[in-house]
Motif scaffolding. Structure first.
Motif, PDB file in Angstrom:
ATOM      1  N   SER A   1       0.848  -1.189   0.000  1.00 21.37           N
ATOM      2  CA  SER A   1       0.000   0.000   0.000  1.00 21.37           C
ATOM      3  C   SER A   1       0.888   1.245   0.000  1.00 21.37           C
ATOM      4  CB  SER A   1      -0.922   0.013   1.216  1.00 21.37           C
ATOM      5  OG  SER A   1      -0.169   0.090   2.413  1.00 21.37           O
ATOM      6  N   PRO A   2       0.412   2.359  -0.545  1.00 22.20           N
ATOM      7  CA  PRO A   2       1.250   3.556  -0.638  1.00 22.20           C
ATOM      8  C   PRO A   2       1.269   4.349   0.661  1.00 22.20           C
ATOM      9  CG  PRO A   2      -0.869   3.984  -1.636  1.00 22.20           C
ATOM     10  CD  PRO A   2      -0.891   2.539  -1.220  1.00 22.20           C
ATOM     11  N   VAL A   3       2.354   5.066   0.867  1.00 19.75           N
ATOM     12  CA  VAL A   3       2.486   6.003   1.980  1.00 19.75           C
ATOM     13  C   VAL A   3       3.368   7.133   1.489  1.00 19.75           C
ATOM     14  CG1 VAL A   3       4.517   4.886   3.001  1.00 19.75           C
ATOM     15  CG2 VAL A   3       2.960   6.213   4.467  1.00 19.75           C
ATOM     16  N   THR A   4       3.203   8.327   2.052  1.00 16.08           N
ATOM     17  CA  THR A   4       3.996   9.473   1.614  1.00 16.08           C
ATOM     18  C   THR A   4       4.699  10.116   2.804  1.00 16.08           C
ATOM     19  OG1 THR A   4       2.302  11.170   1.929  1.00 16.08           O
ATOM     20  CG2 THR A   4       2.234   9.922  -0.145  1.00 16.08           C
ATOM     21  N   SER A   5       5.649  10.966   2.489  1.00 17.05           N
ATOM     22  CA  SER A   5       6.314  11.724   3.545  1.00 17.05           C
ATOM     23  C   SER A   5       5.332  12.658   4.238  1.00 17.05           C
ATOM     24  CB  SER A   5       7.499  12.506   2.975  1.00 17.05           C
ATOM     25  OG  SER A   5       7.091  13.323   1.890  1.00 17.05           O
ATOM     26  N   ALA A   6       4.242  13.033   3.572  1.00 18.32           N
ATOM     27  CA  ALA A   6       3.205  13.852   4.207  1.00 18.32           C
ATOM     28  C   ALA A   6       2.487  13.063   5.300  1.00 18.32           C
ATOM     29  CB  ALA A   6       2.208  14.342   3.163  1.00 18.32           C
ATOM     30  N   ASP A   7       2.248  11.754   5.068  1.00 19.08           N
ATOM     31  CA  ASP A   7       1.676  10.901   6.113  1.00 19.08           C
ATOM     32  C   ASP A   7       2.553  10.928   7.357  1.00 19.08           C
ATOM     33  OD1 ASP A   7      -0.553   8.754   4.823  1.00 19.08           O
ATOM     34  OD2 ASP A   7       0.861   9.552   3.359  1.00 19.08           O
ATOM     35  N   TYR A   8       3.859  10.786   7.143  1.00 19.93           N
ATOM     36  CA  TYR A   8       4.789  10.737   8.271  1.00 19.93           C
ATOM     37  C   TYR A   8       4.888  12.094   8.973  1.00 19.93           C
ATOM     38  CZ  TYR A   8       6.251   6.217   6.358  1.00 19.93           C
ATOM     39  OH  TYR A   8       6.273   4.932   5.895  1.00 19.93           O
ATOM     40  N   ALA A   9       4.861  13.170   8.196  1.00 20.55           N
ATOM     41  CA  ALA A   9       4.917  14.507   8.803  1.00 20.55           C
ATOM     42  C   ALA A   9       3.675  14.766   9.647  1.00 20.55           C
ATOM     43  CB  ALA A   9       5.054  15.568   7.710  1.00 20.55           C
ATOM     44  N   ALA A  10       2.505  14.373   9.143  1.00 17.82           N
ATOM     45  CA  ALA A  10       1.270  14.540   9.905  1.00 17.82           C
ATOM     46  C   ALA A  10       1.273  13.659  11.146  1.00 17.82           C
ATOM     47  CB  ALA A  10       0.071  14.215   9.025  1.00 17.82           C
ATOM     48  N   HIS A  11       1.794  12.454  11.008  1.00 22.89           N
ATOM     49  CA  HIS A  11       1.911  11.552  12.161  1.00 22.89           C
ATOM     50  C   HIS A  11       2.734  12.194  13.271  1.00 22.89           C
ATOM     51  CE1 HIS A  11       3.221   8.065  14.556  1.00 22.89           C
ATOM     52  NE2 HIS A  11       4.449   8.475  14.318  1.00 22.89           N
ATOM     53  N   LEU A  21      -6.295   6.781  18.869  1.00 20.61           N
ATOM     54  CA  LEU A  21      -6.130   5.970  17.671  1.00 20.61           C
ATOM     55  C   LEU A  21      -6.228   6.910  16.472  1.00 20.61           C
ATOM     56  CD1 LEU A  21      -5.890   3.165  16.374  1.00 20.61           C
ATOM     57  CD2 LEU A  21      -8.379   2.943  16.557  1.00 20.61           C
ATOM     58  N   ILE A  22      -5.166   6.988  15.677  1.00 21.02           N
ATOM     59  CA  ILE A  22      -5.118   8.016  14.638  1.00 21.02           C
ATOM     60  C   ILE A  22      -4.728   7.452  13.268  1.00 21.02           C
ATOM     61  CG2 ILE A  22      -4.516   9.754  16.358  1.00 21.02           C
ATOM     62  CD1 ILE A  22      -1.702   9.797  15.225  1.00 21.02           C
ATOM     63  N   ASP A  23      -5.231   8.097  12.256  1.00 21.27           N
ATOM     64  CA  ASP A  23      -4.801   7.885  10.876  1.00 21.27           C
ATOM     65  C   ASP A  23      -4.406   9.259  10.354  1.00 21.27           C
ATOM     66  OD1 ASP A  23      -4.312   7.183   8.285  1.00 21.27           O
ATOM     67  OD2 ASP A  23      -6.192   6.106   7.985  1.00 21.27           O
ATOM     68  N   PRO A  24      -3.108   9.524  10.233  1.00 22.47           N
ATOM     69  CA  PRO A  24      -2.676  10.883   9.842  1.00 22.47           C
ATOM     70  C   PRO A  24      -3.251  11.353   8.512  1.00 22.47           C
ATOM     71  CG  PRO A  24      -0.841   9.605  10.703  1.00 22.47           C
ATOM     72  CD  PRO A  24      -1.979   8.640  10.541  1.00 22.47           C
ATOM     73  N   ILE A  25      -3.299  10.452   7.538  1.00 24.20           N
ATOM     74  CA  ILE A  25      -3.997  10.742   6.281  1.00 24.20           C
ATOM     75  C   ILE A  25      -4.800   9.506   5.910  1.00 24.20           C
ATOM     76  CG2 ILE A  25      -3.846  11.344   3.841  1.00 24.20           C
ATOM     77  CD1 ILE A  25      -1.247  12.748   4.330  1.00 24.20           C
ATOM     78  N   ASP A  26      -6.101   9.585   6.022  1.00 24.01           N
ATOM     79  CA  ASP A  26      -6.962   8.510   5.544  1.00 24.01           C
ATOM     80  C   ASP A  26      -7.313   8.838   4.103  1.00 24.01           C
ATOM     81  OD1 ASP A  26      -8.609   6.303   5.389  1.00 24.01           O
ATOM     82  OD2 ASP A  26     -10.368   7.411   6.098  1.00 24.01           O
TER      83      ASP A  26
END
Length: 283
Positions: free
Chosen positions: A42-52, A89-94
């Motif tokens: 599944s894809p993930v981006t550096s934006a996901d990690y920054a939001a996390h 419980l979080i999803d930084p980018i759903d």
């Protein structure tokens, strides 16, 4: 914890979700992010990690004693997690696929889970600048440029026969959903992005139902569980059983349904459950 304390946590989580949304939109508009592939492809981006990072840092400041479980963070063992009375419980980018595809249909998701049930839920849609939030027992609301509005699922005049509006994915093959539905039931479809955004459409009455077929995590449904529930709907497995949180070794969900008007005979609309075990293999 008192109702006032829960309300304060909900407002704090809402502010954090909006701050994360601002960061995500900045990266999105500038296209200042890299895309990677997880072990499950599944894809993930550096934006996901920054939001996390932003969300976990601010939640830690807000509630230093409450653990945090994030899709993009470390996943502790069930033995360790079962020691938690409550946790974020979080999803930084759903909707990372929607982020990459530049549709705008992605959200920031934060939930507070207590004794295996979501108690607070926040879903922020940055591109639309709409905030959805709910506290169990206190209602669900949407905030946008027009102010705050209480949410309620759409009420059908003839629940057993009226056409229903099915929210569908832009990315998932439609056939996987349609083969699980009663062909005799009239319906129309409403394409949308992330699972949580579809849940919000149902909570505010724009759609009536949604079926998710395929892998998801508990972070995809926890906040929506509260928001849809407080708006008068429900989220259940494809076998019409309640979803569970922090009770299994793995953090995945079964195929699930998001349902609006409770007067609709949903087991006559979604018929895969008839004579089938939960989540049978695809043909």
């Amino acid at each position: 914890m008192s109702p006032k304390e829960y309300t304060e946590l909900l407002e704090g989580a809402a502010r954090i979700a909006q701050s994360a949304g601002d960061l995500i939109m900045e990266l999105y508009e500038e296209q200042a992010y890299a895309t990677y592939e997880k072990a499950d492809e599944s894809p993930v981006t550096s934006a996901d990690y920054a939001a996390h990072r932003l969300i976990t840092e601010k939640l830690t400041e807000l509630t230093p004693d409450i653990p945090i479980l994030s899709e993009e963070g470390a996943h502790l063992s069930l033995v360790e997690r079962q020691q938690w009375q409550r946790y974020w419980l979080i999803d930084p980018i759903d909707g990372t696929q929607e982020f990459i595809a530049r549709s705008g249909d992605f959200t920031v998701v934060i939930a507070l889970v207590e004794k295996h049930q979501p108690h607070l839920g926040v879903i922020y849609w940055p591109a639309g600048d709409k905030l959805y939030l709910a506290q169990r027992g206190a209602g669900a609301f949407r905030r946008d440029i027009n102010g705050e509005q209480r949410l309620q699922v759409r009420q059908l005049r003839q629940p057993a026969t009226d056409p229903v509006i099915l929210a569908i994915s832009r990315r998932q093959p439609r056939e996987r959903v349609m083969q699980r539905m009663n062909p005799d039931r009239d319906l129309s479809t409403l394409p949308a992005g992330s699972c949580s955004l579809k849940a919000c459409l149902i909570a505010e009455g724009q759609a009536d139902c949604f079926l998710r077929v395929g892998p998801t995590g508990e972070w995809d449904t926890a906040a929506a569980d509260v928001i849809v529930g407080e708006a008068g709907g429900s989220i259940v497995s494809e076998a019409f059983k309640p979803l569970t949180y922090n009770e299994e070794v793995e953090l995945g969900n079964p195929n699930f349904l998001i349902l609006g008007d409770p007067k609709v005979p949903w087991q006559d609309v979604f018929i895969r459950h008839r004579g089938h075990p939960e989540n049978p293999p695809e043909a």
